[in-house]
Design a protein around this motif. Structure first.
Motif, short mmCIF file in Angstrom:
data_model
loop_
_atom_site.label_atom_id
_atom_site.label_comp_id
_atom_site.label_asym_id
_atom_site.label_seq_id
_atom_site.Cartn_x
_atom_site.Cartn_y
_atom_site.Cartn_z
N ILE A 168 27.79 15.37 -30.80
CA ILE A 168 27.84 15.07 -29.36
C ILE A 168 29.30 14.88 -28.98
O ILE A 168 29.94 13.90 -29.39
CB ILE A 168 27.04 13.79 -29.05
N VAL A 170 31.98 13.87 -26.45
CA VAL A 170 32.02 13.01 -25.27
C VAL A 170 33.38 13.14 -24.60
O VAL A 170 34.39 12.72 -25.16
CB VAL A 170 31.76 11.54 -25.63
N TYR A 179 25.94 6.76 -24.37
CA TYR A 179 25.51 7.68 -25.41
C TYR A 179 25.34 6.96 -26.76
O TYR A 179 24.36 7.17 -27.47
CB TYR A 179 26.51 8.82 -25.57
N LYS A 236 18.88 15.28 -27.12
CA LYS A 236 19.31 15.79 -25.82
C LYS A 236 18.48 15.19 -24.70
O LYS A 236 18.99 14.86 -23.63
CB LYS A 236 19.21 17.32 -25.82
N TYR A 241 21.80 14.61 -22.16
CA TYR A 241 23.12 15.19 -22.43
C TYR A 241 23.22 16.55 -21.75
O TYR A 241 22.39 17.43 -21.97
CB TYR A 241 23.31 15.32 -23.94
#
Length: 467
Positions: A168, A170, A179, A236, A241
């Protein structure tokens, strides 16, 4: 061990963290009430905890924005809120070890990686969260690792060596705290779709970086494709996301040059639709065919004098693998100069209004302002059409192709359809596009005749349908 002894042991752990000056804000006060035994730590329970720098409440006695968000979004880990004197604790399915890796301490992995605490109950999990700095406040050079008991936070561990990670990325302006907290609650709350998925989970890692932090979820067996895709879809979904999630095997991470670790992956999850990537094993000959073959054209205003000279087909694809290969080797829309348009059309349909499949149709027009994420809109729309993710077969049959036109005052992306008079299908298609792209403005549908007959510069003033 009863709850009071467990709480005392955990208080001691937190005090040790404070003295180690790692990531803990403050040790809990000796006078502070024990953590409530409510599985979800409801607001009523939180208001019963003493205020203070290390407490659940802020300095003004109110819940902080971060704490309120955790309240609203947390997974339910236990049932009813218990009275303060209730000795019941709510055990998690697994025990989790919390490590800190500090690049500024020592000179090898064993010195830099330090276990600072562990937890196996809902109560201890929340106490750890409350007394730990938010990820956005953790400096570069300090990584966090939360792993199941018995699994070392290193790729060489037997539970990790044949696995990989869901990555992930960011960006600096994204909510990294959200998150990280959501992912932690997902794994410790064991909120997976199947037991098989749960058994795949090894741990999570947070790595703060100046150009964008990284959060990764480590799993045990990269070759268990079905489980990995379910896990990626679940992550997700829970994190909401917006970008694609990449899954990278241990070998891919070990063999890539530094700085290129985002370029290769084995699996990719986009809008909860699985598309296998280019990272298959050398002997793997499997391909994943799309429903249609798609032709990719480039229209260059600076070449030649007529349409046939300026419009050039550059490639085509009819498999997931070839689609991603095309995407990875094509400039992002944000980097394409004015005067160069992109066209992706179904095989057999020319990218011109005079084609029989287009002449009675029209387009859904997406106006992209200069500060909007044009790459996201283009990629999502492409995946929508090649993945054939429409509500009905009738809608699918209406699709002709998509066009990207970069412009200084705002780029345009348009989806061409075949029959403007099929109102029900056009409205369903427009709504689907707006939903997938999360497009904040109105979408306009213009027929071919409307586009031909409008003076230049006024093509946004008239439409047949609007979503």
């Amino acid at each position: 061990m009863d709850s009071r002894n467990a709480a005392a042991r955990h208080d001691h752990d937190l005090e040790q963290l404070f003295f180690l000056n790692l990531i803990i804000v403050t040790a809990p006060s000796a006078k502070a009430k024990s953590a409530p035994t409510c599985g979800t730590l409801c607001v009523a329970c939180r208001l019963g905890i003493d205020s203070g720098a290390g407490g659940m409440r802020g300095l003004n006695g109110s819940l902080s924005e971060r704490q309120l968000r955790m309240e609203v979004s947390c997974v339910e880990m236990a049932n009813d809120c218990k009275d303060e004197g209730d000795s019941t604790v709510h055990y998690l399915q697994d025990t989790w070890d919390f490590f800190v890796f500090n690049y500024n301490v020592g000179n090898d992995w064993t010195q830099r990686m330090q276990k600072v605490t562990d937890f196996n109950t809902v109560e201890h999990f929340w106490r750890t969260m409350v007394h730990t700095l938010a990820p956005s406040d953790i400096p570069n050079g300090t990584d966090l690792y939360v792993f199941k008991r018995g699994i070392k936070p290193m790729w060489e561990d037997p539970m990790n060596e044949n696995g990989g990670r869901w990555l992930i990325q960011v960006l600096p302006d994204a909510d990294v705290n959200f998150y990280w907290e959501e992912l932690l609650m997902l794994i410790v709350g064991n909120a997976w779709k199947t037991d098989e998925d749960s058994s795949e989970i090894c741990g999570v890692v947070f790595q703060p970086r100046a150009r964008g932090s990284r959060i990764s979820l480590w799993t045990s067996n990269w070759n268990n494709k079905d489980a990995q895709i379910r896990i990626g879809n679940r992550v997700k979904e829970v994190l909401n996301y917006p970008e694609s999630l990449l899954y990278q095997t241990v070998d891919q991470q070990k063999n890539l040059p530094k700085g290129q670790d985002l370029d290769t992956s084995t699996y990719k999850v986009v809008n909860r639709v699985e598309m296998a990537n280019d990272g298959k094993g050398e002997g793997d000959s499997a391909v994943h065919y799309l429903q249609d073959t798609w032709d990719f054209f480039v229209f260059n205003y600076n070449i030649g004098t007529d349409w046939t000279q300026r419009m050039q087909k550059v490639t085509d694809f009819n498999t997931v693998e070839d689609f991603w290969s095309t995407m990875f080797h094509t400039l992002a829309p944000a980097d394409i100069p004015n005067g160069t348009d992109l066209y992706v059309f179904k095989r057999g349909i020319k990218p011109m209004w005079e084609d029989p499949m287009n002449e009675n149709g029209g387009r859904w027009l997406i106006q992209v302002l200069p500060n909007a994420d044009v790459n996201f809109y283009w990629e999502e729309l492409l995946m929508l059409i090649v993945g054939n993710s429409w509500k009905t077969e009738e809608d699918s049959n209406e699709i002709c192709g998509v066009v990207f036109q970069p412009r200084a005052r705002g780029s345009r992306i348009s989806l061409w359809t075949s029959n403007w008079n099929n109102k029900d299908a056009q409205i369903r298609i427009g709504k689907r596009v707006k939903e997938v792209l999360n497009y904040p403005e109105s979408l306009l549908y213009q027929t071919v005749d409307q586009q031909k007959n409008l003076p230049k510069g006024q093509d946004l003033d008239t439409s047949t349908y609007k979503v």
